[in-house]
Scaffold this motif. Structure first.
Motif, PDB file in Angstrom:
ATOM      1  N   GLU A   1       1.202  10.676 -11.177  1.00 38.71           N
ATOM      2  CA  GLU A   1       1.685  10.271 -12.504  1.00 38.71           C
ATOM      3  C   GLU A   1       2.304   8.881 -12.455  1.00 38.71           C
ATOM      4  OE1 GLU A   1       5.071  11.616 -15.802  1.00 38.71           O
ATOM      5  OE2 GLU A   1       4.764  12.807 -14.000  1.00 38.71           O
ATOM      6  N   VAL A   2       3.080   8.601 -11.403  1.00 35.16           N
ATOM      7  CA  VAL A   2       3.699   7.274 -11.254  1.00 35.16           C
ATOM      8  C   VAL A   2       2.630   6.227 -10.970  1.00 35.16           C
ATOM      9  CG1 VAL A   2       5.338   5.901  -9.907  1.00 35.16           C
ATOM     10  CG2 VAL A   2       5.863   8.279 -10.461  1.00 35.16           C
ATOM     11  N   ALA A   3       1.665   6.569 -10.118  1.00 34.35           N
ATOM     12  CA  ALA A   3       0.576   5.638  -9.819  1.00 34.35           C
ATOM     13  C   ALA A   3      -0.178   5.261 -11.096  1.00 34.35           C
ATOM     14  CB  ALA A   3      -0.378   6.269  -8.807  1.00 34.35           C
ATOM     15  N   ARG A   4      -0.419   6.229 -11.962  1.00 39.48           N
ATOM     16  CA  ARG A   4      -1.114   5.964 -13.225  1.00 39.48           C
ATOM     17  C   ARG A   4      -0.296   5.026 -14.106  1.00 39.48           C
ATOM     18  NH1 ARG A   4      -6.406   7.198 -12.734  1.00 39.48           N
ATOM     19  NH2 ARG A   4      -6.687   9.235 -11.772  1.00 39.48           N
ATOM     20  N   ARG A   5       1.013   5.144 -14.061  1.00 38.24           N
ATOM     21  CA  ARG A   5       1.871   4.262 -14.861  1.00 38.24           C
ATOM     22  C   ARG A   5       1.810   2.821 -14.355  1.00 38.24           C
ATOM     23  NH1 ARG A   5       7.328   7.014 -14.063  1.00 38.24           N
ATOM     24  NH2 ARG A   5       8.091   5.035 -14.872  1.00 38.24           N
ATOM     25  N   ILE A   6       1.605   2.649 -13.066  1.00 35.46           N
ATOM     26  CA  ILE A   6       1.553   1.305 -12.484  1.00 35.46           C
ATOM     27  C   ILE A   6       0.289   0.561 -12.915  1.00 35.46           C
ATOM     28  CG2 ILE A   6       1.301   0.056 -10.288  1.00 35.46           C
ATOM     29  CD1 ILE A   6       3.142   2.260  -9.065  1.00 35.46           C
ATOM     30  N   ILE A   7      -0.828   1.267 -12.997  1.00 32.19           N
ATOM     31  CA  ILE A   7      -2.112   0.616 -13.312  1.00 32.19           C
ATOM     32  C   ILE A   7      -2.508   0.782 -14.774  1.00 32.19           C
ATOM     33  CG2 ILE A   7      -2.922   0.942 -10.944  1.00 32.19           C
ATOM     34  CD1 ILE A   7      -4.727   3.228 -12.079  1.00 32.19           C
ATOM     35  N   ALA A   8      -1.627   1.366 -15.589  1.00 30.59           N
ATOM     36  CA  ALA A   8      -1.967   1.707 -16.978  1.00 30.59           C
ATOM     37  C   ALA A   8      -2.312   0.485 -17.821  1.00 30.59           C
ATOM     38  CB  ALA A   8      -0.805   2.464 -17.623  1.00 30.59           C
TER      39      ALA A   8
ATOM     40  N   THR B   1       0.883  -1.167   0.000  1.00 26.22           N
ATOM     41  CA  THR B   1       0.000   0.000   0.000  1.00 26.22           C
ATOM     42  C   THR B   1       0.916   1.210   0.000  1.00 26.22           C
ATOM     43  OG1 THR B   1      -1.686  -1.214   1.248  1.00 26.22           O
ATOM     44  CG2 THR B   1      -1.883   1.179   1.174  1.00 26.22           C
ATOM     45  N   LEU B   2       1.073   1.816  -1.168  1.00 29.28           N
ATOM     46  CA  LEU B   2       2.151   2.782  -1.359  1.00 29.28           C
ATOM     47  C   LEU B   2       1.658   4.084  -1.966  1.00 29.28           C
ATOM     48  CD1 LEU B   2       4.650   0.238  -2.972  1.00 29.28           C
ATOM     49  CD2 LEU B   2       4.505   0.877  -0.546  1.00 29.28           C
ATOM     50  N   MET B   3       2.150   5.197  -1.428  1.00 28.54           N
ATOM     51  CA  MET B   3       1.823   6.496  -1.982  1.00 28.54           C
ATOM     52  C   MET B   3       2.919   6.934  -2.950  1.00 28.54           C
ATOM     53  SD  MET B   3       0.499  10.091  -0.407  1.00 28.54           S
ATOM     54  CE  MET B   3      -0.098   9.284   0.995  1.00 28.54           C
ATOM     55  N   PHE B   4       2.466   7.335  -4.148  1.00 25.86           N
ATOM     56  CA  PHE B   4       3.351   7.843  -5.185  1.00 25.86           C
ATOM     57  C   PHE B   4       2.829   9.183  -5.694  1.00 25.86           C
ATOM     58  CE2 PHE B   4       3.604   3.188  -5.617  1.00 25.86           C
ATOM     59  CZ  PHE B   4       4.976   2.972  -5.703  1.00 25.86           C
ATOM     60  N   GLN B   5       3.645   9.851  -6.491  1.00 28.86           N
ATOM     61  CA  GLN B   5       3.111  10.931  -7.304  1.00 28.86           C
ATOM     62  C   GLN B   5       2.030  10.306  -8.193  1.00 28.86           C
ATOM     63  OE1 GLN B   5       6.183  13.016  -9.480  1.00 28.86           O
ATOM     64  NE2 GLN B   5       7.602  12.902  -7.768  1.00 28.86           N
TER      65      GLN B   5
ATOM     66  N   LYS C   1       4.407  19.890  -5.572  1.00 31.77           N
ATOM     67  CA  LYS C   1       3.907  20.549  -6.776  1.00 31.77           C
ATOM     68  C   LYS C   1       2.895  19.688  -7.526  1.00 31.77           C
ATOM     69  CE  LYS C   1       8.142  23.239  -7.474  1.00 31.77           C
ATOM     70  NZ  LYS C   1       9.290  23.507  -8.392  1.00 31.77           N
ATOM     71  N   VAL C   2       2.841  18.398  -7.191  1.00 34.11           N
ATOM     72  CA  VAL C   2       1.987  17.466  -7.932  1.00 34.11           C
ATOM     73  C   VAL C   2       1.022  16.751  -6.992  1.00 34.11           C
ATOM     74  CG1 VAL C   2       3.708  17.084  -9.730  1.00 34.11           C
ATOM     75  CG2 VAL C   2       3.702  15.614  -7.705  1.00 34.11           C
ATOM     76  N   MET C   3      -0.012  16.165  -7.568  1.00 30.88           N
ATOM     77  CA  MET C   3      -0.976  15.363  -6.810  1.00 30.88           C
ATOM     78  C   MET C   3      -0.363  13.995  -6.507  1.00 30.88           C
ATOM     79  SD  MET C   3      -3.701  17.318  -6.581  1.00 30.88           S
ATOM     80  CE  MET C   3      -5.244  16.412  -6.540  1.00 30.88           C
ATOM     81  N   SER C   4      -0.910  13.332  -5.501  1.00 26.00           N
ATOM     82  CA  SER C   4      -0.434  12.013  -5.116  1.00 26.00           C
ATOM     83  C   SER C   4      -1.574  11.004  -5.194  1.00 26.00           C
ATOM     84  CB  SER C   4       0.138  12.034  -3.692  1.00 26.00           C
ATOM     85  OG  SER C   4       1.249  12.892  -3.604  1.00 26.00           O
ATOM     86  N   ALA C   5      -1.218   9.738  -5.182  1.00 26.74           N
ATOM     87  CA  ALA C   5      -2.219   8.675  -5.195  1.00 26.74           C
ATOM     88  C   ALA C   5      -1.631   7.444  -4.531  1.00 26.74           C
ATOM     89  CB  ALA C   5      -2.664   8.353  -6.619  1.00 26.74           C
ATOM     90  N   ILE C   6      -2.515   6.629  -3.961  1.00 25.99           N
ATOM     91  CA  ILE C   6      -2.091   5.407  -3.284  1.00 25.99           C
ATOM     92  C   ILE C   6      -2.459   4.200  -4.135  1.00 25.99           C
ATOM     93  CG2 ILE C   6      -2.403   3.963  -1.243  1.00 25.99           C
ATOM     94  CD1 ILE C   6      -2.966   6.553   0.285  1.00 25.99           C
ATOM     95  N   VAL C   7      -1.477   3.351  -4.361  1.00 27.59           N
ATOM     96  CA  VAL C   7      -1.666   2.121  -5.122  1.00 27.59           C
ATOM     97  C   VAL C   7      -1.627   0.942  -4.158  1.00 27.59           C
ATOM     98  CG1 VAL C   7      -0.652   0.603  -6.871  1.00 27.59           C
ATOM     99  CG2 VAL C   7      -0.668   3.076  -7.229  1.00 27.59           C
ATOM    100  N   HIS C   8      -2.565   0.016  -4.335  1.00 23.58           N
ATOM    101  CA  HIS C   8      -2.604  -1.204  -3.519  1.00 23.58           C
ATOM    102  C   HIS C   8      -2.323  -2.392  -4.428  1.00 23.58           C
ATOM    103  CE1 HIS C   8      -3.602  -3.821  -0.217  1.00 23.58           C
ATOM    104  NE2 HIS C   8      -4.547  -4.421  -0.906  1.00 23.58           N
ATOM    105  N   VAL C   9      -1.341  -3.191  -4.058  1.00 22.26           N
ATOM    106  CA  VAL C   9      -0.903  -4.324  -4.881  1.00 22.26           C
ATOM    107  C   VAL C   9      -0.935  -5.600  -4.058  1.00 22.26           C
ATOM    108  CG1 VAL C   9       0.969  -5.272  -6.295  1.00 22.26           C
ATOM    109  CG2 VAL C   9       0.613  -2.792  -6.210  1.00 22.26           C
TER     110      VAL C   9
END
Length: 277
Positions: A153-160, A147-151, A196-204
């Protein structure tokens, strides 16, 4: 047994003269309701082992401890250790703080059984830590969930998904034998200082690993394919021995570009190349 009454985190930070270090990629969260929501994402953590990276002054650590977790926290910023020591004293036997660089510590040496990783990852090392946890040849891994917080943009790349601009090596690595989802967005205003950017949490969570696929081979294929993502596969994969023959055998048009291949197609290519070795 009720949780100990703790002073507000802002008070702790002021008392210890702490401030977020830009060099360490730190951004502090103070909203306890938000932190409790993050700690709830993996499900019940009562008496479960949790690894936290970069706890800073301990905002998320508090939430994990309130959730009943046994927390091991790795922190390299010595300024934060006194604040974390206060939490250790408040939650006897529930928090272990290790001073060190998480990139140089193998979590498997810290736990005898399964554990969860929950972290507001420092921006400057988040991706490197994440890919390291996903890249072990042995599967399923010892960790039960990430359960990880990323920028964002990075979170979107993980679930793309394929055929999107965000789709690349990170998506294939995260999805070929795991289940990754976007669990929560976190507005930049929630942090101190605001990034400067939004963040998001990804659960894997781990999934079943396709049989006969070498992790190293998959990494080699995706590195070649996405390293020259604007080029056709016949060009980007010509440096991977046998890859063009495998494309033909699998019926994959070598004039396609990397972002058009599904995760399953990349796995099929890697599996065929693994068999040819």
């Amino acid at each position: 047994m009720s949780d100990p009454v703790l002073p507000p985190l802002r008070e702790v930070i002021a008392r210890h003269g702490l401030s977020a270090s830009k060099a360490l990629g730190q951004n502090f969260l103070f909203d306890e309701q938000l932190l409790d929501r993050i700690a709830a994402i993996p499900g019940s953590l009562q008496d479960r082992h949790v690894l936290e990276i970069g706890p800073g002054p301990g905002g998320l650590t508090r939430a994990l401890l309130r959730a009943g977790a046994n927390v091991t926290a790795i922190e390299m910023d010595r300024r934060c250790l006194p604040a974390l020591a206060e939490l250790e004293a408040a939650f006897p036997g529930k928090l272990r703080v290790i001073e060190g660089d998480a990139l140089k510590i193998d979590p498997a040496t810290l736990f005898e059984g399964p554990y969860h990783i929950v972290a507001n990852l420092p921006y400057n090392v988040g991706t490197a830590l994440f890919t390291g946890w996903l890249s072990g040849e042995a599967w399923p891994p010892q960790w039960a969930s990430l359960t990880l917080m990323f920028q964002e943009e990075v979170a979107r790349r993980i679930i793309a998904e394929p055929d999107t601009s965000a789709y690349g090596r990170l998506a294939v690595l995260a999805q070929w034998r795991s289940h990754a989802k976007l669990a929560m967005k976190v507005h930049r205003s929630a942090f101190t200082p605001p990034p400067k950017v939004m963040s998001a949490i990804v659960h894997v969570t781990p999934g079943a690993a396709p049989a006969g696929v070498s992790m190293r081979m998959l990494e080699r294929v995706t590195e070649g394919a996405f390293g020259q993502r604007r080029k056709m596969l016949r060009q980007s994969l010509k440096g991977v021995p046998g890859a063009l023959d495998v494309l033909e055998a699998l019926g994959i048009d070598p004039q396609r570009r990397a972002e058009t291949l599904s995760v399953a197609e990349f796995v099929a290519v890697a599996e065929a190349l693994t068999r040819k070795k």
